[in-house]
Design an enzyme around this catalytic site. Structure first.
Site, PDB file in Angstrom:
ATOM      1  N   ASP A 216      37.458  45.078  36.253  1.00 38.72           N
ATOM      2  CA  ASP A 216      36.549  44.750  37.361  1.00 38.72           C
ATOM      3  C   ASP A 216      35.593  43.654  36.891  1.00 38.72           C
ATOM      4  O   ASP A 216      35.942  42.892  35.994  1.00 38.72           O
ATOM      5  CB  ASP A 216      35.825  46.026  37.837  1.00 38.72           C
ATOM      6  N   HIS A 239      36.948  40.448  37.080  1.00 47.14           N
ATOM      7  CA  HIS A 239      36.652  39.883  38.397  1.00 47.14           C
ATOM      8  C   HIS A 239      35.489  38.902  38.359  1.00 47.14           C
ATOM      9  O   HIS A 239      34.862  38.639  39.373  1.00 47.14           O
ATOM     10  CB  HIS A 239      36.376  40.994  39.407  1.00 47.14           C
TER      11      HIS A 239
END
Ligand SMILES: *[C@@H]1O[C@H](CO)[C@@H](O)[C@H](O)[C@H]1NC(C)=O
Ligand SMILES: *[C@@H]1O[C@H](CO)[C@@H](O)[C@H](O)[C@H]1NC(C)=O
Length: 392
Positions: A216, A239
């Site tokens: 993430d 991310h």
């Protein structure tokens, strides 16, 4: 007369510094002295709790809890609560820490199952060492591995390595003056919600020299954070470095004075990202992203005021206001023919004072460099690949 005066003041200085030296006693509490075994199988949670109690109640000016190297300590969910007596409390983690390998071996009451290793209200805390903090999270992915909350003057540094958190790796929550440097964080690209460092409600946060690759956000900065400086980070997979998400469920979220510089994104899906939900309030403002290198990033620069984590997001006429964001000296490659720059702002709360200065982000063919804009106002200057003519 003057000479003897200055001689006297030299003596006074020496005597004072001797007193300071005499007073700054380091008291060391080694977990082995409290019954820890460190064979990677024996549950050492109790020994760690006892060593912490001794450390935290020590009245020496500097209390140190030592986790020695060349050993692996199995520990269950554990809390290190303050306030402590000492102004300076250090946890020196040179050995490795592991969580139980199987969720069914996880012993914790529901209330303390939110985090694996949790520090609360420990002012003057330093956590350092070269140990690996391995949460072995593959089987559950639903609690945070390591959290420090409600403390002032916190240091996290010195080669610590965090690995495979069940959820976010390092949560910094409600801290005032926090310095993080020289740490690494590593989890598989496909692991869900495993943010590297999550900064929430922190004032004066410095994150420097970190290598982060997770499933993430490498770093996420959310509500109540201000004066956050991030520098010298390598991010990927992951991310990207995100401000947000902000404004979920109508929340009034505020983030300001964030500087992100000297970052390399490699194998990350996003680079510099700001994400807010429809229907939120508050602001994200006074933000700078600069000196950034990207390699094959899907969204190198993105502001998304329509963020949501499911298919059907409802539109709303309120939003988190985004103003004064600068992107300076951003170079690299985007993926395939996707837009390298996306400013997707809401109609009712357009993004204002968005400044782009010297960017060059293209796919294989520079002529293909694309951008996408809606409801954004600001300026673009210097080199502009893609053109971003919406900012002129
Ligand atoms: C950073 O951590 C590494 C690995 O433990 C260590 O060798 C190095 O000395 C540290 N550097 C600094 C500046 O602390
Ligand atoms: C915009 O943000 C920068 C960086 O945080 C800050 O130095 C500057 O004062 C802000 N500008 C305005 C007009 O507030």
């Amino acid at each position: 007369m003057e000479a003897s005066n200055s001689l006297i003041s030299v003596f006074i200085t020496i005597i004072l510094s001797l007193l300071v030296v005499a007073k700054s006693d380091n008291t060391v509490f080694n977990v082995l002295d409290y019954g820890a075994v460190g064979d990677g199988r024996t549950d050492d949670t109790n020994a760690f709790s006892k060593a912490w109690q001794a450390t935290c109640s020590s009245s020496s000016s500097s209390a140190i809890m030592q986790v020695p190297s060349d050993k692996t300590f199995l520990i269950q969910a554990i809390r290190f609560d303050g306030p402590c007596n000492s102004k300076s409390v250090t946890m020196e983690i040179n050995g490795n820490l592991v969580a139980p390998n199987d969720p069914s071996d996880w012993e914790c009451e529901k209330s303390s199952c939110e985090q694996w290793i949790y520090f609360h209200r420990v002012d003057g805390l330093t956590v350092h060492g070269h140990g690996v903090i391995d949460a072995r999270g593959k089987k559950w992915w639903n609690i945070e591995a390591f959290e420090i909350s409600n403390s002032d003057n916190v240091n996290l540094r010195g080669g610590l390595k965090f690995k495979d958190s069940p959820r976010m790796h390092v949560v910094l929550n409600g801290l005032n003056s926090i310095f993080v440097s020289n740490i690494s964080i590593e989890a598989p690209e496909k692991s869900p919600n495993t943010d590297g460092i999550h900064v929430s409600g922190c004032i004066n946060a410095f994150i420097d020299h970190a290598r982060i690759g997770t499933g993430d956000d490498c770093i996420s900065i959310v509500d109540g954070s201000s004066y956050v400086t991030v520098s010298n980070v390598i991010c990927g997979p992951g991310h990207g470095i995100s401000i947000g998400s902000l404004g979920k469920n109508g929340a009034n979220d505020k983030v300001e004075y964030v500087s992100v510089s000297d970052v390399v994104f490699i194998g990350a899906t996003n680079g510099a990202r700001i994400k807010t939900w429809q229907g939120g309030r508050g602001y994200a403002r006074h933000i700078v992203f600069e000196r950034i290198l990207l390699h094959a990033t899907i969204n190198p620069i993105i502001i998304d005021q329509f963020y949501c984590d499911h298919q059907h997001c409802v539109n709303s006429n309120s939003a988190v206001q985004i103003t004064n964001v600068t992107y300076r000296q951003i170079l690299g490659t985007s993926k395939k023919k996707k837009p390298a720059v996306k400013f997707l702002c809401s109609e009712s709360f357009p993004c204002r004072d968005i400044v782009v200065e010297d960017i060059h982000i293209a796919g294989k063919d520079e002529k293909d460099a694309k951008y996408e804009c809606s409801n954004v106002y600001g300026r673009a200057r210097g080199e502009k690949v893609p053109q971003i003519s919406c900012l002129n």
